[in-house]
Design a protein around this motif. Sequence first.
Motif, mmCIF file in Angstrom:
data_model
loop_
_atom_site.group_PDB
_atom_site.id
_atom_site.type_symbol
_atom_site.label_atom_id
_atom_site.label_comp_id
_atom_site.label_asym_id
_atom_site.label_seq_id
_atom_site.Cartn_x
_atom_site.Cartn_y
_atom_site.Cartn_z
ATOM 1 N N LYS A 1 0.852 -1.197 0.000
ATOM 2 C CA LYS A 1 0.000 0.000 0.000
ATOM 3 C C LYS A 1 0.883 1.241 0.000
ATOM 4 O O LYS A 1 2.011 1.206 0.509
ATOM 5 N N ASN A 2 0.373 2.333 -0.576
ATOM 6 C CA ASN A 2 1.065 3.614 -0.420
ATOM 7 C C ASN A 2 0.316 4.464 0.602
ATOM 8 O O ASN A 2 -0.720 4.051 1.122
ATOM 9 N N TYR A 3 0.818 5.660 0.868
ATOM 10 C CA TYR A 3 0.214 6.470 1.941
ATOM 11 C C TYR A 3 -1.169 6.996 1.568
ATOM 12 O O TYR A 3 -1.893 7.498 2.416
ATOM 13 N N LEU B 1 12.976 8.000 4.149
ATOM 14 C CA LEU B 1 11.788 8.077 5.019
ATOM 15 C C LEU B 1 11.807 9.333 5.892
ATOM 16 O O LEU B 1 10.770 9.930 6.175
ATOM 17 N N MET B 2 13.026 9.734 6.302
ATOM 18 C CA MET B 2 13.137 10.908 7.180
ATOM 19 C C MET B 2 12.604 12.169 6.522
ATOM 20 O O MET B 2 12.204 13.114 7.191
ATOM 21 N N LEU B 3 12.619 12.181 5.202
ATOM 22 C CA LEU B 3 12.146 13.369 4.476
ATOM 23 C C LEU B 3 10.656 13.288 4.140
ATOM 24 O O LEU B 3 10.115 14.168 3.479
ATOM 25 N N GLN B 4 10.027 12.195 4.581
ATOM 26 C CA GLN B 4 8.607 12.017 4.227
ATOM 27 C C GLN B 4 7.710 12.326 5.430
ATOM 28 O O GLN B 4 7.674 11.572 6.403
ATOM 29 N N GLY B 5 6.977 13.414 5.315
ATOM 30 C CA GLY B 5 6.020 13.769 6.381
ATOM 31 C C GLY B 5 5.019 12.651 6.606
ATOM 32 O O GLY B 5 4.621 12.380 7.745
ATOM 33 N N ASP B 6 4.614 11.968 5.528
ATOM 34 C CA ASP B 6 3.617 10.898 5.661
ATOM 35 C C ASP B 6 4.134 9.764 6.552
ATOM 36 O O ASP B 6 3.386 9.200 7.351
ATOM 37 N N ALA B 7 5.424 9.432 6.378
ATOM 38 C CA ALA B 7 5.997 8.335 7.172
ATOM 39 C C ALA B 7 6.062 8.741 8.643
ATOM 40 O O ALA B 7 5.714 7.963 9.543
ATOM 41 N N LEU B 8 6.507 9.980 8.894
ATOM 42 C CA LEU B 8 6.609 10.443 10.280
ATOM 43 C C LEU B 8 5.217 10.548 10.919
ATOM 44 O O LEU B 8 5.023 10.172 12.075
ATOM 45 N N HIS B 9 4.266 11.018 10.140
ATOM 46 C CA HIS B 9 2.892 11.102 10.654
ATOM 47 C C HIS B 9 2.371 9.704 11.004
ATOM 48 O O HIS B 9 1.693 9.510 12.021
#
Length: 711
Positions: A594-596, A619-627
């Motif tokens: 799945k994607n975000y 991943l560190m640059l992805q707000g979606d991953a951190l969220h």
Amino acid sequence: MDKEKQQQQFSLHENSKNEGLEFFRVSHGEKLLTTNQAVGVSNTDDSLKAGVRGPTLMEDFHFREKLTHFDHERIPERVVHARGFGVHGYFQAYESMNEFTKAKFLQDPTVKTPVFVRFSTVVGSRGSADTVRDVRGFATKFYTEDGNYDLVANNIPVFFIQDAIKFPDVVHAIKPEPHNEIPQASAAHDTFWDFVVNTPETAHMIMWLLSDRAIPRSFRMMEGFGVNTFRFINDQGKARFVKFHWKPLLGIHSLVWDEAQKLAGKDPDYHRRDLWEAINMGEYPEYELGVQMLEEEEEFSFDFDILDPTKIWPEEIIPVRRIGKMTLNGNVDNFFAETEQVAFHPGHVVPGIDFSNDPLLQGRLFSYLDTQLIRLGGPNFHEIPINRPVAPIHNNQRDGYHRMTIDRGSVSYSPNTLQGNAPLPTPENGYVHYTEKVEGQKIRQRSDSFMDHYKQATLFWNSMSNAEKQHIIEAFHFEVGSVMDKGIKQRVVDMFNNVDGQLAIQIAAGVGATPPSAPGGTGVTTSSPALSQENTVMNPRTRKVAILLENGFNYQDISQVMEALKANGLQAEIVSKNLGILTGIEGQQLEVGKNYLTTASIKYDAVYIPGGQQSIKTLMLQGDALHFINEAFKHAKTIGATNEGVDLLLNSAIQGVAMAGTDTQDQLITEMGVVTIRNVTDINTFSQEFINLISQHRHWIRQNKKQMIPA
Ligand code: HDD
């Protein structure tokens, strides 16, 4: 139906209902299109017209049939429990219950009785969301050799009201308000709370409705309760009072409110999808049937009336005996034909099970048949395939809308001599109502023994863990906070002061009302461990883990964890920015699930972040991953990271909340349900700890930290 089919349908075994349904199943693949009169259709895309640009002609019977059928393909949705999901299964008794009941399906542990179960929400329309705060229906139809038995249960053991005459009132109050049809599938509005503050008998049920029970994690993880008091009758005619329970083998688990609300938008089908997928995977949900039994002489032995449906029989006082197990192992072929058309009725009982004088049950016995007549369009709904008993039907009832049976012969009355008075009643085997002695004056009055409305509400409150109490207070803040009328809000505070003083003070604080002036509570200091979900079964099977991943991941990490998850019956899914294939450090390839956009943390029970410098850097640059991580943390879910994966957690909002020492130390660290390990290749100990934490469902120790997490 030919004789052979008929015979098959009537011999009882696990598959006998299924075989009965087989006769009605039709597949249309690789078939030629016909009308309902079986006439071949040459073109179904253009209506018959007078000239290519001219008007459509009346004689186009295919057009008329197609449109007419379409125009009539809706039936009224259920007045309550409109949204539901049905599945097939079977029930098997653990031992003979002959001492207590002559019900055939409870006699022989080798017999598998087919069942159909429909889970539902009560308030919302057919298209409403699954995860709303509501009671869940849990209705089971047992196709027994003595006829159909329906256990029409809920996942909450008590009810809003004591007398069925108030059912239309409570339902009108909780349904969307009649002038503007707002709000959908919610009790958080003025009319409902107006009803509550004017109806103190609702207090106990409200405590349950505002608890975690009303937002289950899964239909597979909730209890069922017959609520009303019934009777078991044995073959000597001896009666005992009985209450029915379903106990899920996966334990009782819930969502958190923020998650439930978000799921209602992102996946309104969350619960039905969960059940559908579990059954398709072969992870068959199982529930034990439990009974609480009381001798007739014990009727007046308690400080509550055993006929009062707003009361439980505390399990510590009257133990639940587990007498059999239900396994749900089959999805439907067609939602409308099966789930929508199934018709339950608490009055569908078999010899060995009888009613009590519970005034809510007495009214239910009228309402369910009545509602099927309008909903399914006449008195022959028992002929709809899903409703047909597997046992044969013989009587003098005839005709009516949608009659399917071709009843032969001239006799449709009794007594008769033309047919030897057949079909004959059978005094020995037929249903005999329990000969309870009743006498009294006709009177519209509530028994004094029904007048305490608060003691068991206090018992429930006392039995909650701190986290569960906090959830109830927050639920009051949402529900009563949504009420516009200030007078009603104040009366809620005053009403629940009767349950517990601290509870009332806390409700008042959140809804802008004045705290109660009088001391609160009922004086009840006992608690009942069976009421708290903290004490339930902890089992990680079928739990879903999201793995956050990008190119350049450490394959060794992820492969070990995935293997351990699979071995323990958990599900793993790779979540990434884009769908497609990701490549590991050494060129290994993995497919993204799945994607975000197509998923969110709310659809998983846990999150895992494997190592791999490049993957983590991305991943560190992805707000979606951190969220994703922050939100999972806020919802008290298990989070795990290995090697460089730990750095991603340190970049999230949970750093400083639950990550002490993880930036420097190399050993396994578990803090608040977050488990990490660095600089290792063998992560077996990590996997075991990760799974152990997932099996705990949620980590309420974070309760006070969640305000700090921006998600
Ligand atoms: Fe009810 C449906 C459970 C009280 C009248 N009820 C319905 C369903 C469940 C329950 C699970 C959905 C069945 C399905 O999936 O088709 N109801 C309960 C429980 C109750 C209860 C556990 C409390 C002990 N109900 C109750 C009362 C009345 C009704 C007091 C009316 C006097 N219920 C109905 C109904 C429904 C229904 C209007 C709507 C659709 C249907 O029956 O088939 O007749």
